[in-house]
Design a protein around this motif. Structure first.
Motif, PDB file in Angstrom:
ATOM      1  N   PHE A 690      29.472  46.472  47.170  1.00 56.97           N
ATOM      2  CA  PHE A 690      28.306  47.050  46.528  1.00 56.97           C
ATOM      3  C   PHE A 690      28.616  47.818  45.244  1.00 56.97           C
ATOM      4  O   PHE A 690      27.712  48.345  44.605  1.00 56.97           O
ATOM      5  N   ASP A 691      29.887  47.895  44.844  1.00 57.37           N
ATOM      6  CA  ASP A 691      30.256  48.640  43.646  1.00 57.37           C
ATOM      7  C   ASP A 691      31.274  47.824  42.859  1.00 57.37           C
ATOM      8  O   ASP A 691      31.976  46.974  43.423  1.00 57.37           O
ATOM      9  N   PRO A 692      31.408  48.077  41.560  1.00 55.45           N
ATOM     10  CA  PRO A 692      32.380  47.319  40.754  1.00 55.45           C
ATOM     11  C   PRO A 692      33.813  47.647  41.142  1.00 55.45           C
ATOM     12  O   PRO A 692      34.180  48.812  41.322  1.00 55.45           O
ATOM     13  N   GLU A 721      40.491  30.324  41.655  1.00 53.48           N
ATOM     14  CA  GLU A 721      39.569  29.490  40.883  1.00 53.48           C
ATOM     15  C   GLU A 721      38.157  30.049  40.927  1.00 53.48           C
ATOM     16  O   GLU A 721      37.417  29.996  39.943  1.00 53.48           O
ATOM     17  N   PHE A 722      37.749  30.584  42.091  1.00 55.68           N
ATOM     18  CA  PHE A 722      36.463  31.275  42.215  1.00 55.68           C
ATOM     19  C   PHE A 722      36.720  32.686  42.738  1.00 55.68           C
ATOM     20  O   PHE A 722      37.497  32.873  43.685  1.00 55.68           O
ATOM     21  N   VAL A 723      36.052  33.659  42.126  1.00 55.39           N
ATOM     22  CA  VAL A 723      36.182  35.056  42.540  1.00 55.39           C
ATOM     23  C   VAL A 723      34.779  35.629  42.682  1.00 55.39           C
ATOM     24  O   VAL A 723      33.916  35.398  41.816  1.00 55.39           O
ATOM     25  N   THR A 724      34.521  36.387  43.743  1.00 57.66           N
ATOM     26  CA  THR A 724      33.171  36.880  44.018  1.00 57.66           C
ATOM     27  C   THR A 724      33.200  38.333  44.471  1.00 57.66           C
ATOM     28  O   THR A 724      34.242  38.858  44.871  1.00 57.66           O
ATOM     29  N   ASP A 725      32.008  38.964  44.414  1.00 58.04           N
ATOM     30  CA  ASP A 725      31.822  40.211  45.151  1.00 58.04           C
ATOM     31  C   ASP A 725      30.659  40.097  46.139  1.00 58.04           C
ATOM     32  O   ASP A 725      30.374  41.012  46.887  1.00 58.04           O
ATOM     33  N   SER A 726      29.978  38.921  46.129  1.00 57.36           N
ATOM     34  CA  SER A 726      28.973  38.570  47.143  1.00 57.36           C
ATOM     35  C   SER A 726      29.184  37.095  47.488  1.00 57.36           C
ATOM     36  O   SER A 726      29.340  36.265  46.588  1.00 57.36           O
ATOM     37  N   TYR A 727      29.190  36.761  48.753  1.00 54.16           N
ATOM     38  CA  TYR A 727      29.488  35.369  49.115  1.00 54.16           C
ATOM     39  C   TYR A 727      28.911  35.025  50.484  1.00 54.16           C
ATOM     40  O   TYR A 727      28.660  35.889  51.336  1.00 54.16           O
ATOM     41  N   ILE A 765      29.310  37.240  41.188  1.00 51.33           N
ATOM     42  CA  ILE A 765      30.119  38.369  40.766  1.00 51.33           C
ATOM     43  C   ILE A 765      29.333  39.154  39.728  1.00 51.33           C
ATOM     44  O   ILE A 765      28.731  38.581  38.813  1.00 51.33           O
ATOM     45  N   SER A 766      29.296  40.471  39.897  1.00 53.81           N
ATOM     46  CA  SER A 766      28.484  41.323  39.029  1.00 53.81           C
ATOM     47  C   SER A 766      29.123  41.455  37.648  1.00 53.81           C
ATOM     48  O   SER A 766      30.336  41.324  37.482  1.00 53.81           O
ATOM     49  N   GLU A 767      28.288  41.747  36.678  1.00 54.58           N
ATOM     50  CA  GLU A 767      28.781  41.963  35.320  1.00 54.58           C
ATOM     51  C   GLU A 767      29.659  43.205  35.255  1.00 54.58           C
ATOM     52  O   GLU A 767      30.614  43.270  34.473  1.00 54.58           O
ATOM     53  N   GLN A 778      39.940  33.911  33.936  1.00 56.58           N
ATOM     54  CA  GLN A 778      38.498  33.731  33.806  1.00 56.58           C
ATOM     55  C   GLN A 778      37.847  33.881  35.177  1.00 56.58           C
ATOM     56  O   GLN A 778      38.074  33.067  36.077  1.00 56.58           O
ATOM     57  N   LEU A 779      37.051  34.937  35.344  1.00 51.41           N
ATOM     58  CA  LEU A 779      36.402  35.181  36.626  1.00 51.41           C
ATOM     59  C   LEU A 779      35.115  34.377  36.691  1.00 51.41           C
ATOM     60  O   LEU A 779      34.176  34.604  35.924  1.00 51.41           O
ATOM     61  N   ARG A 780      35.063  33.434  37.579  1.00 55.86           N
ATOM     62  CA  ARG A 780      33.863  32.624  37.760  1.00 55.86           C
ATOM     63  C   ARG A 780      33.541  32.559  39.255  1.00 55.86           C
ATOM     64  O   ARG A 780      34.430  32.651  40.099  1.00 55.86           O
ATOM     65  N   ALA A 781      32.261  32.391  39.552  1.00 55.92           N
ATOM     66  CA  ALA A 781      31.804  32.308  40.940  1.00 55.92           C
ATOM     67  C   ALA A 781      30.921  31.079  41.091  1.00 55.92           C
ATOM     68  O   ALA A 781      30.287  30.643  40.121  1.00 55.92           O
ATOM     69  N   PRO A 782      30.852  30.488  42.269  1.00 61.12           N
ATOM     70  CA  PRO A 782      29.965  29.336  42.494  1.00 61.12           C
ATOM     71  C   PRO A 782      28.522  29.802  42.683  1.00 61.12           C
ATOM     72  O   PRO A 782      27.954  29.737  43.773  1.00 61.12           O
TER      73      PRO A 782
END
Length: 830
Positions: A690-692, A721-727, A765-767, A778-782
């Motif tokens: 819930f936080d950066p 390859e994919f990084v998230t904070d919600s999944y 992933i949040s800004e 490069q942080l990218r999420a599906p």
């Protein structure tokens, strides 16, 4: 019957001259020399008998003396064969066709017709008058259950007796005997007896087993072995569609599904317990399927099954098991309800299915009596106790056993206790036991501690190069109230020493209150699991990266310290609170975990220091464990669902911790046995931070750049390859257990198994988290569409190997995206 088989039986006879037994074996053929499968063979003037197998062979024995056997089959003259002595082997019995009945009786061979078949007509009446299992027909029930579990070494011949491995143990062969199902000579190595009272309430949907007494000899400390075999088979209802054991579903010959799977023959009729019954022989229509052969007796008025025996097909697609034999007896109450009175289960284990190969028998005899119905008990009575060792039940007197056994031990079984108590005191036996223990557990036992796991001694990765690891644990017994484990490792490339140490103490057995803690400093491949793990001594995936796809240049150094308190207030519901402190930094040259530490994004740090508090709930309904120490053994590892909920709180400035955050994670895993279609497994994971937080604390979608299977990873994804904070992710796997391959000629002989599966993940992933990152990755999420991949595979190659071909479903535009991956997995599976 081959001569080696006869030698085994003759040897058994010589070793047991003191026993009054009748043993007979041989082959049944017709006038033309063709074998007669499924012919009835019984001792004259008795109900003790068997049927010949697919190639006309039989073996039969009894503790009583008999003068003759009677052999019969529909369409042939009944043959009486005098027995010249108590042991008659290698008999060849010729049945003559009964000319007077040739015009009115059709002798079934091969596939039988489903129409105008009297056996199927009787079977349809069984279905129409299907009985209820007695214990399910009443509001409440209870009964007494006696169980006898035995392990035997089988196929004992002169080569075994003269083997140097048995030097100093020669006396044990005086206790060898002959199996009355297979005819093989065997030597008992373990026996366990137990008496329990079973209670159930069908209105509440609850049941409870109360152990009254337990007695064993041989491997008396190995409760894991006892419970594992007891869990193999625990299904007594012959009216179900499938009979399940070894994680497999065998088609029940009594069920309506059986008509498409088995051939049926009406073979005989006779009195069974003063009731006129029909005897029906059945055998599979096709090879290599999970089926039985055998016969059953059906009463001619109630159409209830009185007796059945089931013998697994020799070509059934099941590993390490040459044969399974089940025999059940039933009592019918009021012509409407049946109760099981006896259930016998035997598995013949071996490395190969060759007829003369050696192996191990596992035999389980269960008897049921003293049924009582509609005696209500309060719901609190059925609450399972978390801690219930009751040591007195393991120390019952001989008078207790004489009064509570529902079946007396025969002379052979009585001698097992004497022989095994002596055997376990010999040095030669202890050597064999030590070797077997190392192979099973991976640990070398010493007095009070174990060395291991031996399988983790060597490893390799890009940072450490060749890696050696030495570890151990305290071990005084499986019910130890405390345990300490540790290891040390050294990498020859980075010239650094790593270590890990942990300990746990069982404070209160009744609530399973456990305090644990530890510290680990090592090289690790982070991002191989979505669900947090604070297991200090968990498997280091970095040391398993000998062969990789692409560059494995994203390893981290971790210093992890943990402390936790857990308890189990209700059986299989665990509540845990804990704290951990982590120091994470890059271990690979060129790999960065850098993050900005100021709002202007001008100053970076490369190491993460983080203190985290966690609250975890784990629920595993239906889980069975063996032992009551600090580390009980899970018996039915793949049979129960798992629910996991974790709330974590990152705390800044405690021990120089860098971030405040809140994280919620959920995990669900469900094994599924889908009848004759095989076995599936479904798992779902979800989580949100819930936080950066920086890259080292984000939820990385777990890729897999090795050629080996890793649980709940995506083989066509690279690390990070994919990084998230919600999944949200899901994995579905299915094993058809050879259902389709078994119908293809030639291919069926390989006993291969079909594998399919699909995996998917959605994430975001949040800004704010992206702005923290200074790693250069490069942080990218599906986030636009769920990423997915699917696979097809072949399992059971050489019984230990499965190969999977994985295909990426989307996101082909990612840099260096892999569209295809090959994964191998090794294991011993039934």
């Amino acid at each position: 019957m081959n001569r080696r088989f006869s030698l085994f039986l003759l040897l058994s006879f010589c070793l047991n001259l003191v026993h009054a037994q009748t043993k007979v074996g041989g082959r049944v053929i017709d006038n033309s020399g063709k074998t007669v499968p499924f012919a009835n063979v019984i001792f004259e003037n008795s109900s003790s008998g068997t049927t010949t197998n697919e190639i006309g062979e039989f073996y039969l024995q009894s503790d009583n003396d008999y003068e003759a056997i009677v052999v019969s089959f529909l369409g042939y003259k009944t043959q009486r064969v005098p027995l010249e002595s108590s042991v008659n082997l290698d008999l060849e019995i010729i049945l003559e066709e009964e000319a007077s009945s040739l015009d009115e009786v059709f002798v079934y061979r091969g596939k039988t017709s489903k129409k105008n078949n009297p056996a199927i007509d009787i079977l349809k009446k069984v279905w129409a008058n299907r009985r209820k299992n007695g214990v399910k027909a009443f509001k409440q029930y209870s009964y007494k259950e006696y169980e006898k579990l035995e392990f035997d070494l089988n196929t004992i011949d002169s080569a075994v007796i003269n083997n140097r491995i048995f030097n100093g143990m020669e006396f044990i062969f005086n206790y060898a005997d002959t199996n009355n199902v297979t005819g093989k000579t065997y030597l008992p190595v373990f026996i366990n007896e137990s008496v329990s009272r079973i209670y159930g309430d069908n209105e509440l949907g609850r049941n409870k087993e109360v152990l009254i007494g337990n007695k064993n000899s041989g491997f008396s400390q190995n409760r894991n072995l006892i419970d594992a075999v007891k869990d193999i088979y625990d299904d007594y209802d012959i009216y179900k569609t499938y009979i399940k054991f070894f994680d497999k579903s065998f088609v029940n010959p009594i069920s309506t599904t059986g008509i498409d799977t088995y051939n049926y023959i009406l073979s005989d009729s006779a009195y069974v317990d003063n009731k006129w019954c029909y005897n029906i022989i059945y055998y599979p229509r096709r090879e290599n399927e999970l089926t039985f052969r055998g016969n059953f007796w059906v009463n001619d008025t109630t159409w209830a099954v009185k007796h059945i025996n089931l013998e697994s097909s020799r070509d059934a697609n099941i590993n390490w098991v040459k044969q399974v034999y089940i025999e059940q007896d039933y009592e019918v109450l009021n012509d409407s309800i049946f109760l099981i009175t006896r259930d016998f289960f035997m598995a013949d284990f071996g490395l190969t299915k060759k007829k003369g190969s050696r192996g191990v028998y596992a035999k389980r005899t269960m008897l049921f009596d003293e049924y009582e119905f509609n005696k209500e008990k309060p719901e609190s009575f059925y609450q399972q106790q978390v801690y219930d060792p009751r040591p007195q039940v393991y120390d019952r007197s001989e008078e207790f056993w004489e009064a509570n056994r529902l079946e007396e031990l025969n002379k052979d079984e009585q001698g097992i206790y004497v022989m095994l108590d002596s055997l376990t005191k010999t040095r030669a036996f202890k050597r064999i036991y030590d070797i077997a223990t190392i192979a099973e557990s991976g640990y070398v036992e010493f007095d009070g501690w174990d060395y291991g796991p031996v399988y983790s001694t060597f490893g390799f990765n890009d940072v450490e190069g060749m890696r050696v690891r030495f570890g151990g644990r305290t071990y005084f017994g499986q019910n130890d109230p405390w345990r300490i484990e540790g290891y040390g490792a050294y990498g020859f490339k980075d010239d650094k020493f790593k270590y890990g140490i942990s300990g746990k103490v069982l404070i209160d057995p009744k609530s399973r209150l456990i305090i644990s803690g530890g510290n680990r400093r090592d090289v690790e491949q982070l991002g191989t699991s979505l669900t947090n793990s604070t297991d200090v001594l968990g498997r280091s995936l970095a040391s398993s990266s000998l062969i990789n796809v692409g560059d494995n240049d994203k390893l981290s150094s971790i210093n992890l310290s943990t402390f936790s308190i857990s308890m189990e207030p209700v059986k299989n519901l665990t509540f845990r609170v804990g704290a951990n402190y982590r120091e994470i930094s890059p271990a690979s040259p060129g790999f960065s975990l850098d993050y900005y530490v100021d709002e202007e994004r001008t100053v970076t740090d490369t190491e993460i220091n983080q203190t985290e508090l966690s609250t975890i709930l784990t629920f595993t309904p239906g889980r069975k464990v063996s032992g009551y120490g600090v580390e009980p053994n899970v018996v039915n590892e793949e049979d129960f669902p798992t629910f996991f909920l974790n709330y974590s709180l990152g705390v800044k400035d405690v021990f120089n911790s860098d971030f405040n955050y809140k994280k919620l994670q959920f995990f669900y895993n469900q094994p599924l046995l889908i009848g004759g279609l095989g076995r599936s497994n479904l798992s779902i994971e979800s989580g949100k931070t819930f936080d950066p937080v920086p890259l080292g604390l984000l939820s990385v979608v777990p890729g897999n750049q090795t050629y080996f299977g890793i649980y709940n990873t995506f083989p066509t994804l690279d690390y990070y390859e994919f990084v998230t904070d919600s999944y949200v992710s899901a994995h579905f796997h299915h094993n058809f257990n050879g259902r389709f391959f078994s119908r293809i000629p030639l291919l069926r002989e390989l006993n291969l198994r079909e594998l399919v599966g699909i995996s998917a993940v959605w994430g975001d992933i949040s800004e704010e988290s992206k702005k923290l990152d200074a790693s250069g990755i490069q942080l990218r999420a599906p986030d636009s569409d769920p990423y997915y991949e699917y696979y097809f595979g072949i399992g059971n190659i050489l019984k230990i190997l499965q190969i999977e071909a994985h295909f990426r479903g989307n996101y082909f535009q990612n840099p260096d995206a892999r569209s295809f991956a090959i994964i191998a997995d090794f294991g011993f599976h039934f």
